[in-house]
Structure formats: structure tokens, C-alpha cells
Design a protein around this motif. Sequence first.
Motif, mmCIF file in Angstrom:
data_model
loop_
_atom_site.group_PDB
_atom_site.id
_atom_site.type_symbol
_atom_site.label_atom_id
_atom_site.label_comp_id
_atom_site.label_asym_id
_atom_site.label_seq_id
_atom_site.Cartn_x
_atom_site.Cartn_y
_atom_site.Cartn_z
ATOM 1 N N PHE A 26 0.822 -1.210 0.000
ATOM 2 C CA PHE A 26 0.000 0.000 0.000
ATOM 3 C C PHE A 26 0.857 1.261 0.000
ATOM 4 C CE2 PHE A 26 -2.626 -3.353 1.693
ATOM 5 C CZ PHE A 26 -3.867 -3.112 1.154
ATOM 6 N N GLN A 27 0.163 2.401 -0.055
ATOM 7 C CA GLN A 27 0.823 3.701 -0.188
ATOM 8 C C GLN A 27 1.615 4.105 1.059
ATOM 9 O OE1 GLN A 27 -1.974 6.908 -0.724
ATOM 10 N NE2 GLN A 27 -0.433 8.198 -1.662
ATOM 11 N N PRO B 177 3.751 3.752 4.145
ATOM 12 C CA PRO B 177 4.607 2.726 4.722
ATOM 13 C C PRO B 177 4.278 2.453 6.188
ATOM 14 C CG PRO B 177 5.923 4.504 3.741
ATOM 15 C CD PRO B 177 4.501 4.948 3.722
ATOM 16 N N ASP B 178 3.827 3.490 6.900
ATOM 17 C CA ASP B 178 3.581 3.324 8.330
ATOM 18 C C ASP B 178 2.338 2.505 8.643
ATOM 19 O OD1 ASP B 178 5.609 4.453 9.840
ATOM 20 O OD2 ASP B 178 4.997 6.453 9.203
ATOM 21 N N ASN B 179 1.356 2.566 7.741
ATOM 22 C CA ASN B 179 0.065 1.979 8.098
ATOM 23 C C ASN B 179 -0.130 0.563 7.596
ATOM 24 O OD1 ASN B 179 -0.267 4.434 9.176
ATOM 25 N ND2 ASN B 179 -1.809 5.140 7.738
ATOM 26 N N GLN B 180 0.951 -0.132 7.251
ATOM 27 C CA GLN B 180 0.788 -1.532 6.856
ATOM 28 C C GLN B 180 1.775 -2.436 7.569
ATOM 29 O OE1 GLN B 180 1.645 -2.038 2.659
ATOM 30 N NE2 GLN B 180 2.709 -0.100 2.658
ATOM 31 N N ILE B 181 2.535 -1.869 8.510
ATOM 32 C CA ILE B 181 3.449 -2.690 9.289
ATOM 33 C C ILE B 181 2.817 -2.899 10.662
ATOM 34 C CG2 ILE B 181 5.734 -2.773 10.351
ATOM 35 C CD1 ILE B 181 6.795 -1.360 7.881
ATOM 36 N N ILE B 182 2.659 -4.158 11.027
ATOM 37 C CA ILE B 182 1.844 -4.494 12.191
ATOM 38 C C ILE B 182 2.679 -4.666 13.449
ATOM 39 C CG2 ILE B 182 0.423 -6.375 13.162
ATOM 40 C CD1 ILE B 182 0.148 -6.255 9.612
ATOM 41 N N ALA B 183 3.880 -5.222 13.300
ATOM 42 C CA ALA B 183 4.654 -5.591 14.481
ATOM 43 C C ALA B 183 5.786 -4.610 14.712
ATOM 44 C CB ALA B 183 5.212 -6.996 14.318
ATOM 45 N N ASP C 72 6.963 -8.816 11.623
ATOM 46 C CA ASP C 72 5.985 -8.311 10.686
ATOM 47 C C ASP C 72 5.939 -9.171 9.423
ATOM 48 O OD1 ASP C 72 4.126 -6.017 10.041
ATOM 49 O OD2 ASP C 72 5.342 -6.245 8.239
ATOM 50 N N HIS D 217 9.993 1.628 13.116
ATOM 51 C CA HIS D 217 9.913 3.092 13.108
ATOM 52 C C HIS D 217 11.296 3.743 13.020
ATOM 53 C CE1 HIS D 217 10.924 5.098 16.983
ATOM 54 N NE2 HIS D 217 10.827 3.891 17.449
ATOM 55 N N MET E 161 4.888 8.241 -1.333
ATOM 56 C CA MET E 161 5.274 8.974 -0.127
ATOM 57 C C MET E 161 6.777 8.878 0.135
ATOM 58 S SD MET E 161 2.025 8.130 2.296
ATOM 59 C CE MET E 161 2.425 9.236 3.643
#
Lengths: 267, 283, 272
Positions: free
Chosen positions: C86-87, C89-95, C101, C138, C169
Motif C-alpha cells: 500500500f501507499q 509505509p507506516d500503516n501496513q506494518i503491524i509488528a 511483521d 519506526h 510517499m
Amino acid sequence: MRFGLTIGEYYPVDSPVHALDPRVKILLVLVFTIAVFAVVNFSGLTAAAALIVGVALVSRVPIRLAVKGVRPLLYLLALTFIIHLFTGAKPWIELGPLHISVPGARSGALVGIRLVILVVGAAFLTLTSTPIELTDAIESLLAPLKKVRVPAHEIAMMMTIALRFIPTLAAETDKIVKAQASRGARFESSNPVTRARSFIPVLVPLFLSVFRRADELAEAMEARAYRGGEGRTRMRRLEMKGRDVLTLISATAVFAGLAWFGRLPLV
Amino acid sequence: MEMANVTFEYLPGTPLAHTALTDINLTISEGDFIALVGPTGSGKSTLIQHLNGLLTPTSGSLSFRGRRVGVDVSPLELRREIGLIFQFPESQLFEHTVADDIGFGLRRQGLTGPEVASRVENALLQVGLDYAHYAQRSPFSLSGGEQRLVAIAGVLAMRPRFLVLDEPTSGLDARGKAAIFDCLDRLNSDGVAILMVTHSMDEVAESARRIIVLNEGKIVLDDKPERIFAHASFLRGIGLDIPKAAELVYKLREKGFEIELDSVSVRSVVDSVAAAVKERCAN
Amino acid sequence: MIEFKNVSFDYGDDENKINALKDISLTIEDGEFVAILGHNGSGKSTLARLINGLLAPSRGEVSVDGISTVDSSAVWRIRQQVGMVFQNPDNQIIASRVEEDVAFGPENLGCEPAEIRARVDEALAVVGMRELAHFDPHLLSGGQKQRVAIAGALAMKPKYLVFDEATSMLDPKGREEIVATTRRLNSDYGITVIFITHIPEEAALAGRVVVLSGGTIAMDGTPQAVFADVDALADLGVGVPKARLLARGLEQAGIDIPDSILTVDDLVAALC
């Protein structure tokens, strides 16, 4: 960027305490808590404090890091002590309508010291286990409770996601505060109502962002075939080794001894 | 705006201390159109946060129109003169209507009613959005590109004489980018100085008249675009691109073409290259 | 093979209906590298979400290897086959650790722990992130985060990878990392790539470019053919590679240049 929320942040060194199964550590913190609550004399509390110093030495974590967790509780400790001091039995000195009581002072001190010992003791759990280990441990410990509908997997998943997003949201908050300050917002008013209102321009965008992130994250999880805990396996499995079991049993015995000692009619 | 010997250190006195800016000297004049470029982590965002007083230098000083920042002029006053627009500024929108959101800073300043309304209308005009059509709509019902223009209008309403933007076109499509540049060009021709942080060298080539290159917290180049891009291999070495138009010229020069260059915009490069090619054919 | 047959998709309720896609028919063969180019709101992201069943078509049918995406018994199989990046990067990494992840997908598929470990190591090696396996996401750059997301999709052993504006992004360096990784996955590992973008230079690297506008397919062909008509693309709200713009400028100045030029090097060659 660091949040003051955690009691103690993970302190990365190799030690027997770090290597212990995190489930054992969680269980031992619970047993220790019960034991310390059973203690009603100062000798017992001194013994408990000695045990903590022992753990600190074995874990190679500087004890001041664990003690730091007490600072936010100072007001609570002072308040507890004062309430006990003035409301205890057998008033000793009378100051107008207030009575200072010796047994009150004693029980206030007991409660206060007990709280400090508990907080410092529990801090070693988070100082010696990574958040990921703790999440796995909680999921594993709660697993038997799934039968009585405790959502063990969901709780663990929420913890995982919360841990992942705390730094992201902290950075985002900082950015929004600066952006609003750049267009004239002020956050330093001394009037509490004005001050609270001044945070609306920060909170609204922050909440919107959290919802948007949650939406996108849910989509990304679905795209990776997530459908809840059902049928899901894990890459890492926690394994209880002989040493872990031995530690659990012997430490439980020591804590039971502490409780017994703490109830003897000593000072 | 002047920065003299500015150095900035994050978390000084701790083990995590690191110097983000070293001995920055910079003068920005009325009406400038500057692009600030540099690899990620070179200190660009730290630098622009100094410009409106969000960060104060560890050593060195800033002055605005000859007045020392923090001594003769407070950061709060400075922010009225110098508008700072962060990356993805649409994420700071929060009011129910576009007009309320744009008027936020003005109301904080203590302005009221008609003054706020007329400034909001003007700000919308400056970003190229129609007041009647947009003012009463919710900012959250707009497209991403429109939201960004509204966020920019929220800063323009303060009537800054100097506008600082961090990556104003990132994530926008061709139309969205064009709308932002139309707006910036218009503001600049009205005399507003612009400093824009960007990664896109092709964008820089079209509009900036001065480029400042930052690397590892130091200003390494500060010159006109056509002279900056003569340092092509140096720029590539620190992880920056050069505009396609400039690349064409340098590659043709290597092949023996003689090309004069007074700007690196597509139009002027096309003219110079066409002239050179025709001359060569004629010989 | 991915197939769209007369697919329409409507958002919103009956009163405020928005037709995001209108009667789209499109076939993507195995092994292709297809770029989907279009302005914001052209329906690109909707198209992406129809491929793996995150959205179901309002009318028509989307099928992956002959299986319809609305077949609820097959949707998990389709999501394993079609990986998506997805666009943001922050909102598709869960762990909060890279390897955890990457393990998320295979864990959801119910793989054995040893198998998951092997897949995670391999996927991280393919995207060149093995050294950072224990990092907290992060602390990574945008390009590195997107490579973690690609590894997360690869660990499910997909046949297709859909990139939904996965570079928009990122800074130029991050963008280059992702484009290079993607091309390698297509050429060396035979993964079919559907690369959604609004950046013409990226689309020009594909074998085939599909231009979406207002929910319909406006153009479909090789990059050379699609980017030939600069004005038509501008009307569709889509730019062209800068080199193509320079070439056209020179052409209008009376210099004879073919209209298939998409890079500066080709342009230099044509002029010399």
C-alpha cells in the motif's frame, strides 16, 4: 521521543533474568505481589527489599532505573501516609480537630513502603523482557481462558499494534503541535479551560489520523489473509525449559517464606 | 531574514546528542524563490523550523529585518511574518468548514468578523479556490489536492511576507502539483519570498531562482540553478538527482555540442539545444 | 491470469452514488509488468482492491486464475496469490520488529513455525533487509519500510504483486529502491507485477501502461505508444516523462526526433 508511561523500558543486557521465560516472570511478579501484601511487619519488607536488590544484581540492571518508576507515585504515597497518620486509632497528639496517631503512622509507613517495593519489583519485568516477549507471554497465559470467552488473541494483537504505533503517533503529535503553532496556536495559557480548549486543534487532527491509520491497517491486515486467531500459527513458540520450571518453583517457595516471615510478630 | 553562524544540536549534553546543523550562514531577501535540497537527514527540516522560531539555535543568531529573533522580536510575532507549511499540511485541518479552518490563526490573533472574512476570501483566492464554492464546505469532503490548498490558505491568511514549505507537492498527481506551483508563482510575483524544501529536481528546475544544497548539516552550495547543476557528479555523490533538462545539456556537451545555458527550465533548455543542433547541422 | 470482465464499482448510497469504475475489461497475463497510471480519483486504488477481493465489483466479474473474487470460499487463497503493497509505509506494518511483521502473512496462512522462519529469512534476503531483521520499523527509512512490506507480501509466496502507489510517499532514493526491487521480482522471480502510480517515469519502465481516467481505461499499450501523445495525456490529468517533454519541445522547434523517446540517453542518441 519517549513516553513516560512505561514503568521501566527494556534494558538490553544478557543475564539469567533476561533469559527466563517471560511467562515465568509474569507469574512470579503476581506471586511476589501476593506475598508482599501478606507482609505486615517491617522486617518482612526489609527482606523483600533485599530480594529485589538480589534480582537487580543477577539481572545486571541498575536499580535506579527500577526506582525511577516510583517518582510519579510520590503524591499518592504522601497522601496515603497522611491519611493513615491522621485517621489511625489511639490518637497521640491532638492539633485542634486533628489527631496524629502512632499506629496510624506505622500502618501508613507499611502501606507506603509496600507500594514502593511492589512498583520497583514489577519494573524488573519490563526492564528484562521486550514488549514482544511480554505480548507473547500474555497470549500464552490467557490461552486456557479462551474456553470461557476471554479474547486472548485479540488482547495480544491489540498490545502488538499499540506498541507498534506509540512512536509513530508520538512523532505525529509533535508535528501537529508545531504545525498549529506555526499558524498562531498557543498552548501555554495559565487558565486551565483556555489551555484545554487550545488542544482541540491538535486532538481533532490526531483522532482523524488515528482513525485513518486504523482503516488502512485493517485493510493491510486483511490483504495478508488475517481472519482473527482461528487457524493462525506463530513463528516463535515460547518454550518452558527445565531451568524456567525450577526457577518458578524455587522462587515461589522463597516468596511463600517471605509471606510467612512477614506475618511473624516482629517489628 | 538572516541566519548567522547557526548551529543546532539535538538533546545536547546527553549520550544521544547529535549536531543537526553546523555553522549555517544564510540571507534570504524579499521576493526570493529558493529551493532547499539535500539528502534525507541532511538537516533541512531542522533548518526550516528555525526560520519561524519553532526551534532556537544552540549557538549563533537569527534576525528578521535587522531585529534579533528572541530579543527584539518574539517567535510568536515572527510566525505572523513567516508562514511555515509542513509536509502533508492537510493533516492539520480540524474545523467544520473551510472558512473556519482558514480563519483559525486570525481568530487566535484576536481579529473578528468582517476582517477575518475578507482575509479568508483573499487567501482562498490566492490558492486558486473559489470562495462561494468552498467556504462553507467541510474540509474533509474535499480531494487531497484541494485539502492541501486549503491548509496553505490557512497560513496565507496571516499575510506572511515569507513562505516556507516542506515538500509541498509530495503525493500529489500532475494536476495537484500544477495547482501548487501556480499558487507559488502567483505569490512570488506578488513579492512573497518563497523557500521550498523538495526532492524533485525537475520541479526545482522550473521555478526556483536560487538553490541551497544542504549536506550533513552544512550548506555546501548556494547558487543559481544553472550553476548548481554544473556540479552534477558531486550532487549524485550525495544522493541527489539533477533535472532531466540539465542532464540533457551536460550529456550533449560531452558529445561536443556547444550549448549556452541561462536557465534549466524545460522551455529554455529546448531553445538552447534546438539552436545548438541547428547550428551543427548547418555546418 | 487476472481478468476484469465488464467491471463497474460504485461508492456511496443510492442518492450520492459515485461510479469509481465504469465497465472495465482488462486482462493481465502471467509474467507481465503492468503500470496503471492515472490522476487522483481516476479509480486506480479501487481497481487494486478489486483484484484481491478487498472490494467486490458492483457489476461484472474479477477473476484470478479463473476463480471469481466474490467466491467467499476462495478469497483466502486469492489473498495468498495476490500480495499487496500500500501507499503509506507506516500503516501496513503491524509488528514492532521487522521479522515479526514479515511473519504475519504466513502465520495467518497457518504455516508451521519452521516453514515461517524459512520464508521470512528468504523474503528478507530477496529485498535486501536481512541485516535489519531485528530492527524496530519506526527506525527505518520510508524505502526500507516499503521493502519490509514487500517482504511481508513475498512471505505468502504470491504469484502476483499489486503496488498501490507504493512509491508516492517516498523520497527519490526510496523510490529507486522500490522500483529496482520490483523489477527484479518480475524478471528474476517471474512474479506478475501490477504497479499503480501517478509518476510517469516509473510507468515508463513497465512493459505495458494502462491509463485510467474517470473510471475508464483511456489508453492501454507499450510505454512508447502511450506517451507519444503528450496533449491527450495532459487532458487525462497525467504527465509524461520529462525526457519525452524535452523531445517534443525539440520536435516543435523543427528538429526531427521520433516520438518514442522516453529517456535522456535515448534523446542524446537521437540528436547525435
